[in-house]
Design an enzyme around this catalytic site. Sequence first.
Site: not given
Ligand code: F6P
Length: 537
Positions: A206, A212, A267-268, A353, A384, A504
Amino acid sequence: MTAKLTERSEWKALELHYAEMKDAHLRDLFADAGRAAQFTLKAEDLLLDYSKNRISAETMDKLIALAESADLKKWIEAMFTGEKINATEDRSVLHVALRSPKDAVIEVDGENVIPAIHAVLDQMAAFSNKVRSGEWKGYTGKPIKNIVNVGIGGSDLGPVMAYEALKCYSQRGLNLIFVSNVDGTHIAEALQGLDAEETLFIVASKTFTTQETMTNAHSARTWCLESLKDDAAIAKHFVALSTNGAAVSEFGIDTANMFAFWDWVGGRYSLTSAIGLPVMLAIGPENFTELLDGYHKMDTHFRTAPLAENMPVILAMLGIWYNNFFGAESQAILPYDQYLSRFAAYFQQGDMESNGKSTTRSGEKVEWQTGPVIWGEPGTNGQHAFYQLIHQGTKLIPCDFLAFCKSQNPISDHHVKLMANFFAQTEALAFGKTAESLKAEGVPAELIPHKTFEGNRPTNSIMAERLTPSVLGQLVALYEHKIFVQGIVWDIYSFDQWGVQLGKVLAAEILPELEVDTELAHDSSTNALIEYFRANK
Ligand code: F6P
C-alpha cells in the site's frame, strides 16, 4: 454523546445477568428441544448455529441492547457512506466500496469512488487474462509460469489465504509463490529452481515503503537482472499494487504496470482491492467477481438486517460476552477444511491489528478488555495438537468451528470422517462427560477425575454447502464486520495501527549499528545482545 461503556445501564444489566448465567451448563440449557432452532441463523449461503453458547434469549436481548447503546446502526451507516471514521488517520473506511456494484454511488470528499474501483478491476481482469492465456510474454518471449507476490501483512496474508482457499479454482499451470519475511531465507528458497524468463513479480505494498517488501523487491529485481541483463526486462517481469505511484516509478516499475488503490482501504482489509491481483491471476476474473459478489452479499446483510438477526453482530456480541464478562482471553477459529489452512492466520492480523487497542476514541485509557488473541489451525490437525487444553484446561476458549457439506475433493470416505470429527468436537466441548457416566462404564475410580470432561465450552458452528468463491467472500466479510462491531462497542478505533510503529522506528535506528561498530546507547540488555551479535556475525 454516549455514556462510558461500563457506566451504561445496558452494561450493568449484563453484569447482573452474567452472575445468573455464569454457572448455567449447556447440558441444562439444552433441555429445551427448541434451542438449536432458536439460536440458528441463516444469512445468504451461511448457516450459523450459536446454540452451543452459554446464553439464553435474555442474554441475546441484553447483548443486542448493548450494541444499540453504542449507536451501532449509526456507525455502520457512517462506514458505508464514506464518513471518515478512521479519525486518527483522517480517512474513510471503504473496503465495502471495493465490492459494490458498478451502479453504486459512494463518495469520498464529494467524489464517487465506484468508477475508479471498477476501472482498476477491469485493468486487473485484462492483465490476468493476458497472463493466464500466455499472451503476456516475459522479456525473452516466454509465457509466465511463476508468479511471486512480494508483500507483507495485509499485502500478503489475504492473498495467501484466498489463494489457498480457492486453489481448486486455480489455473494449475501457474505457480503462485508468496514472499513476505525480510529474512533472506524466504526469498532465497522461493526463487530456488525458478527461471527468471518465466517469472513475474508482483510488488504488493500500500505504502511502497515497507522495509520487508522493499528489501525483497530489490533482491528480486537483482535476481531478475542477473539472468535477463537488461533494465528493460523489468517492465515485463514486475508489476506493482500500491497507492503510491511516485514510489512505484522510483523503484523502476512503469506506472502502466501499476494497479492502484486508495488510502481509505486499510491494509488488512485490502484483499478485494488491487491487492487481490495474485488471487485473480490464479482463479481468473470470473471467479474473482464471484468472490466480490459474496463479500457484497454479506455487506448488504450486515447493513440491512436487524441487529438481532445480523450474523456479524451476533458473532461480535457473543465474543464480547466471553471477552468482557467471562474473562476469556482468546478466540479460536477452527476450519474443518484444509483449503482454509490460513484463515485463522489471516484474521490474526484482521482482528488483532484492528482491535488490539487500549485507548478510547476520546483518548482515554480503556477500563475494559478489548480485542482477544486470535488463533487456530484447521481441524482435524488441531485435535492432535491443542484441543486437549480447550477440553480440559483451565482457560475458557470460545471457538468458531467452520465446515462445508460438500468436499471439493470427494475421495473415498475422507469427508464424512472429517465431518464426524467436526460434529463430535462441538458436542464434546458442550456436553463433556460426567463422572457418573464414567463410573457406569466401569472406569476405575482413580481415573475418573482425569477422564471427566466438564463440558460447557462454548462454540459457534458456521456451515455452508461448499467453499465456493462467493462463500469465501461471505465468510471473510462476516469476520470483517464482526471486528467492526466489536471495535464500535469497545469504543476504540479499529482502522489505525499505531502500535506497529515503535518497533519499526527502533529497527531503523538499530540497523546502522549492526553494520558499523559505533557506541551503543540502549538499555543494558539490548546493548549486550547487539554486542553478542557483533562478536558472532
Ligand atoms: O504491520 C503494519 C502494516 O502497516 C499493516 O497494516 C500492513 O498490512 C502491512 O504493514 C504492510 O503494509 P504495506 O502494504 O504498506 O507494505
